[in-house]
Design an enzyme around this catalytic site. Structure first.
Site, PDB file in Angstrom:
ATOM      1  N   ALA A  86     -10.108  -1.197  -2.628  1.00  0.00           N
ATOM      2  CA  ALA A  86      -9.279  -0.205  -3.310  1.00  0.00           C
ATOM      3  C   ALA A  86      -9.606  -0.166  -4.794  1.00  0.00           C
ATOM      4  O   ALA A  86      -9.671   0.913  -5.402  1.00  0.00           O
ATOM      5  CB  ALA A  86      -7.798  -0.526  -3.104  1.00  0.00           C
TER       6      ALA A  86
ATOM      7  N   ASP B  83     -15.054   4.425   0.031  1.00  0.00           N
ATOM      8  CA  ASP B  83     -15.671   3.927   1.259  1.00  0.00           C
ATOM      9  C   ASP B  83     -16.851   4.771   1.708  1.00  0.00           C
ATOM     10  O   ASP B  83     -17.717   4.293   2.438  1.00  0.00           O
ATOM     11  CB  ASP B  83     -14.632   3.872   2.384  1.00  0.00           C
ATOM     12  CG  ASP B  83     -13.747   2.649   2.290  1.00  0.00           C
ATOM     13  OD1 ASP B  83     -14.061   1.751   1.495  1.00  0.00           O
ATOM     14  OD2 ASP B  83     -12.729   2.594   3.006  1.00  0.00           O
TER      15      ASP B  83
ATOM     16  N   ARG C 254       0.805  -1.212   0.000  1.00  0.00           N
ATOM     17  CA  ARG C 254       0.000   0.000   0.000  1.00  0.00           C
ATOM     18  C   ARG C 254       0.851   1.281   0.000  1.00  0.00           C
ATOM     19  O   ARG C 254       0.576   2.203  -0.764  1.00  0.00           O
ATOM     20  CB  ARG C 254      -0.954  -0.012   1.200  1.00  0.00           C
ATOM     21  CG  ARG C 254      -1.956   1.121   1.219  1.00  0.00           C
ATOM     22  CD  ARG C 254      -2.843   1.020   2.444  1.00  0.00           C
ATOM     23  NE  ARG C 254      -3.623  -0.193   2.461  1.00  0.00           N
ATOM     24  CZ  ARG C 254      -4.860  -0.300   1.951  1.00  0.00           C
ATOM     25  NH1 ARG C 254      -5.422   0.743   1.396  1.00  0.00           N
ATOM     26  NH2 ARG C 254      -5.514  -1.441   2.011  1.00  0.00           N
TER      27      ARG C 254
ATOM     28  N   ARG D 173      -2.806  -7.328  11.595  1.00  0.00           N
ATOM     29  CA  ARG D 173      -2.023  -6.993  10.411  1.00  0.00           C
ATOM     30  C   ARG D 173      -0.703  -6.378  10.858  1.00  0.00           C
ATOM     31  O   ARG D 173      -0.679  -5.561  11.775  1.00  0.00           O
ATOM     32  CB  ARG D 173      -2.764  -6.001   9.512  1.00  0.00           C
ATOM     33  CG  ARG D 173      -4.193  -6.368   9.190  1.00  0.00           C
ATOM     34  CD  ARG D 173      -4.918  -5.243   8.478  1.00  0.00           C
ATOM     35  NE  ARG D 173      -4.434  -5.084   7.126  1.00  0.00           N
ATOM     36  CZ  ARG D 173      -5.112  -5.470   6.041  1.00  0.00           C
ATOM     37  NH1 ARG D 173      -6.294  -6.036   6.183  1.00  0.00           N
ATOM     38  NH2 ARG D 173      -4.609  -5.302   4.840  1.00  0.00           N
TER      39      ARG D 173
END
Length: 530
Positions: free
Chosen positions: A384, A371, A164, A242
């Site tokens: 995404a 979003d 990312r 994560r």
């Protein structure tokens, strides 16, 4: 990046690009070049100044894509960002995500961006699949080989895992090349509109106006108040641990370093699939990532800033196994977690939200993308991609609409954009639930016969879509549907960008959660979802 941007800057950049890029389309001189779109790349400067003022709130992937594409389409752009600066590393941008092919097709318009994407992409990535306890089920195969093994075109992957921060930096680099103006530390508290304009008010009492305001500021956007109220979030009872850290951390444990290594010089994604849970690791040059889907423990938040300790993860990960007879998680994965640096592991709670059909304000001068309009589970592998598609579609609809009817046609363009996008995004949201279930409840007997059962669905209707071409081919038909009140799935003149044969069936999270609790699979509905 406190730069300024004027129409003169745009035209100067366009002239420079025209003299240096021999691959540019020569159709820019044609007044009808937009309406006769034939799929060729139209680069920056191919479109005249539209005269449209666009205000974008939020500098995430959706907002950046909207800014970049709106500039290419000839619109005048400003971006408001609540942060004090652009942060391309660290918690604000997460770790890795799946970037679908449909979200990368617009790179053909931006040669420098395309080159940078090729440079950071994991073109020769390997995939390896384990049971959660460490038993190897599918040996390391290159993506092309894995696609061939499941009967797909090895030369056309549906997308790829990406870091990312690297992708985000790539988008920022393109925005900088275009001198797109960013105004930082602008926390928007209110959106408003009139018949001809729209605007926002910030926490410091500042007012910004434009012909259209694009809300790209995420789940908590204040635009919900003018679009139709806050979409209720329902806890899924699940969360994601994560983490991302430098590869040098692996030096702490030689066994972990040996196991979690790249395939020579090539990156590798390893999946660990267990009953009611799954994990994933990524090794690429200089970086290690890992993700584990788990039952909520009460220590998580829907925030990329909320971290927990490795001790907390190790104490709870085996509790997420839904089978009482299942062995524990692989010891080697636990060792990887144990050496993860402090303040690195994000515990992100997964909330589900019903699809909302209203993405724009009553007068259609404020519109949501990403979003704001349709949140995705982080495990869906589509959030995404759909956010980027939204931005491309909206920029194209605005350009097409203004070409046809002038600035006053902005509301028609916004409504047509939503008409062409809603069903696709609602189906992609539901597919995300199904894919999460698919990973958490792998049937290993079926996997032995069909390796596709050990990976999420990436159907052609998702990855083969070109959002820009779809607008040019269907804008006027979509506009007629808006004016006649005909939903997209009831208009046979428009090819579906959702599962072929699908007819809209309203669904909600409560029904999905009830079915899952009863052991029933997610019911996708009519049409071909494969």
């Amino acid at each position: 990046m406190g730069y300024t941007h004027t129409p003169q800057d745009v035209h100067m950049y366009a002239e420079e690009a025209s003299s240096s890029d021999s691959g540019r389309s020569s159709r820019a001189s044609s007044p009808n070049s937009v309406l006769s779109y034939d799929g060729k790349a139209m680069l920056f400067g191919d479109y005249p100044d539209s005269g449209l003022d666009v205000l974008i709130v939020g500098a995430g992937l959706a907002g950046l894509t909207a800014a970049i594409e709106c500039v290419r389409k000839g619109h005048r752009v400003r971006v408001l960002e609540r942060g004090a600066e652009i942060n391309t590393m660290g918690k604000l941008t997460g770790d890795m995500y799946f970037m679908g092919l449909s979200g990368t097709k617009f790179f053909k318009h931006w040669p420098a961006m395309a080159a940078e994407y090729d440079d950071i992409s994991m073109q020769s990535c390997f995939l390896e699949t384990f049971k959660h306890d460490g038993e190897q089920m599918i040996p390391p195969l290159k993506v092309s080989e894995r696609l061939r093994a499941v009967g797909l075109d090895p030369n056309t992957p549906p997308g790829a895992f990406q870091m990312r921060p690297l992708v985000y930096r790539m988008f920022i680099n393109q925005a900088e090349r275009l001198n797109i103006p960013f105004l930082f530390s602008k926390r928007v508290l209110k959106y408003y509109e009139t018949e001809t304009r729209a605007g926002v008010e910030t926490d410091e009492g500042e007012v910004f106006e434009a012909d259209i305001v694009i809300a790209a500021d995420g789940i908590g956007s204040k635009s919900q108040a003018i679009v139709g109220g806050k979409v209720r979030a329902a806890s899924s009872g699940r969360a994601m641990w994560r983490a991302v850290f430098p590869v040098e951390v692996l030096d702490k444990d030689p066994e972990v370093k040996d196991f979690f290594s790249m395939m020579g010089e090539d990156p590798i994604v390893r999946t660990f699939l267990g009953p009611g849970t799954y994990g994933l690791t990524l090794n690429r040059d200089g970086t290690v990532c890992w993700i584990i889907n788990h039952d909520a423990t009460g220590t998580e938040k829907e925030s990329w800033h909320h971290t927990v300790t490795s001790e907390s993860v190790l104490a709870n990960m085996d509790k997420s196994l839904t089978s009482s007879t299942a062995p524990e998680w692989a010891p080697i994965l636990k060792k990887l977690i144990a050496i993860t640096p402090p303040d690195t592991i994000v515990n992100f709670e997964l909330f589900w939200r019903n699809p909302q059909q209203s993405w724009h304000s009553p007068l259609a001068r404020v519109v949501q993308i990403g979003d704001c309009a349709h949140s995705f589970l982080p495990s869906s592998g589509n959030g995404a991609t759909q956010a980027i598609e939204d931005a491309i579609s909206l920029a194209s609809c605005l350009e097409y609409g203004v070409k046809l009817g002038g600035i006053e046609a902005v509301p028609d363009a916004v409504k047509t954009h939503v008409q062409l996008r809603f069903l696709r995004c609602a189906c992609a949201q539901k597919l995300g639930f199904s894919n999460a279930e698919r990973l958490q409840d792998t049937d290993w007997q079926k996997v032995k016969l069909d390796p596709k059962k050990a990976q999420p669905k990436h159907p052609k209707w998702v990855w083969a879509h070109d959002p820009e071409a779809y607008v040019y081919e269907n804008y006027e038909k979509g506009l007629r549907g808006v004016r006649a009140g005909v939903p997209l799935d009831q208009d046979p003149s428009i090819p579906p960008n959702y599962p072929p044969g699908y007819k809209w069936e309203p669904w909600n999270i409560d029904d999905i959660m009830r079915d899952l609790a009863a052991g029933k699979p997610v019911e996708l509905g009519s049409g071909n979802w494969d």
